[in-house]
Motif scaffolding. Structure first.
Motif, PDB file in Angstrom:
ATOM      1  N   GLN A 138       0.844  -1.000   0.075  1.00 55.15           N
ATOM      2  CA  GLN A 138       0.097  -0.034  -0.018  1.00 55.15           C
ATOM      3  C   GLN A 138       0.833   1.284  -0.114  1.00 55.15           C
ATOM      4  OE1 GLN A 138      -2.306  -1.067   3.609  1.00 55.15           O
ATOM      5  NE2 GLN A 138      -4.105  -1.351   2.351  1.00 55.15           N
ATOM      6  N   ASN A 191       1.972   1.773  -3.601  1.00 49.26           N
ATOM      7  CA  ASN A 191       0.921   2.284  -4.280  1.00 49.26           C
ATOM      8  C   ASN A 191       0.775   3.700  -4.005  1.00 49.26           C
ATOM      9  OD1 ASN A 191      -1.047   2.308  -5.994  1.00 49.26           O
ATOM     10  ND2 ASN A 191      -2.654   1.750  -4.683  1.00 49.26           N
ATOM     11  N   GLU A 235       3.768   5.941  -5.758  1.00 47.16           N
ATOM     12  CA  GLU A 235       3.418   5.826  -7.205  1.00 47.16           C
ATOM     13  C   GLU A 235       2.498   6.641  -7.467  1.00 47.16           C
ATOM     14  OE1 GLU A 235       2.743   1.924  -8.821  1.00 47.16           O
ATOM     15  OE2 GLU A 235       4.757   1.386  -7.920  1.00 47.16           O
ATOM     16  N   GLN A 236       1.219   6.983  -6.795  1.00 47.03           N
ATOM     17  CA  GLN A 236       0.221   7.850  -6.923  1.00 47.03           C
ATOM     18  C   GLN A 236       0.741   9.599  -6.638  1.00 47.03           C
ATOM     19  OE1 GLN A 236      -2.999   6.784  -4.215  1.00 47.03           O
ATOM     20  NE2 GLN A 236      -3.540   4.959  -5.567  1.00 47.03           N
TER      21      GLN A 236
END
Length: 137
Positions: A112, A115, A118-119
Motif C-alpha cells: 500500500q 502504491n 506511485e500515486q
C-alpha cells in the motif's frame, strides 16, 4: 447510639482511612457525618466506588484533592452525584459499549505504501506538466 450503628460507623470510617491513606480520629462530629451517610442509605461498597473514582479524577487533574476530605465527601448530595457519575463513567468504559471514537486504522502494508508513492509521483508529474503549459508572464 445503637451499638450496631456504632459498629457500622467504625467499620466505614476505618475503610475510608484505608482507602485514602489517612489516619483520622473518630470524634463526635465525624461520627455524626458517618451516621448521616449510613442513614441516607449509602454503604461501604459505594464508598469504595466513589473514593476510587475521585482518586482517578485527582490523578488526571480533573478534580482537586480536597474532594477526599471527609467533610466534603460525606455531604449527601455531593456523594450521591459523584456516585452516579462514577457509575456512568464505569458503564461507558465497559468493552461491550461501542466507543465514541473510531479506533486508529492499521498501518499501511508495504504494498500500500508503494502504491501511495506511485500515486504521489504521478500527481507531481501531472502538476509539472500543467505548470510547463502555463504561459510565462
Amino acid at each position: 447510639m445503637d451499638p450496631n450503628n456504632l459498629t457500622a460507623i467504625r467499620a466505614v470510617h476505618e475503610l475510608y482511612c484505608q482507602l485514602t491513606g489517612q489516619k483520622l480520629t473518630l470524634r463526635f462530629d465525624r461520627e455524626r457525618l458517618w451516621y448521616e451517610f449510613l442513614r441516607a442509605g449509602f454503604h461501604a461498597d459505594e464508598l469504595k466506588i466513589v473514593v476510587s473514582y475521585l482518586q482517578k479524577e485527582i490523578r488526571a487533574t480533573r478534580r482537586n484533592v480536597g474532594v477526599l476530605k471527609l467533610s466534603n465527601l460525606l455531604q449527601p448530595d455531593r456523594f450521591e452525584e459523584d456516585l452516579n457519575i462514577s457509575k456512568v463513567r464505569l458503564q461507558n468504559r465497559s468493552p461491550s459499549t461501542p466507543s465514541r471514537c473510531a479506533p486508529d486504522p492499521p498501518p499501511p502494508t508495504p504494498a500500500q505504501l508503494q502504491n501511495l508513492r506511485e500515486q504521489a509521483k504521478a500527481a507531481f508529474t501531472r502538476l509539472r506538466q500543467e505548470l510547463d503549459k502555463t504561459p510565462n508572464t
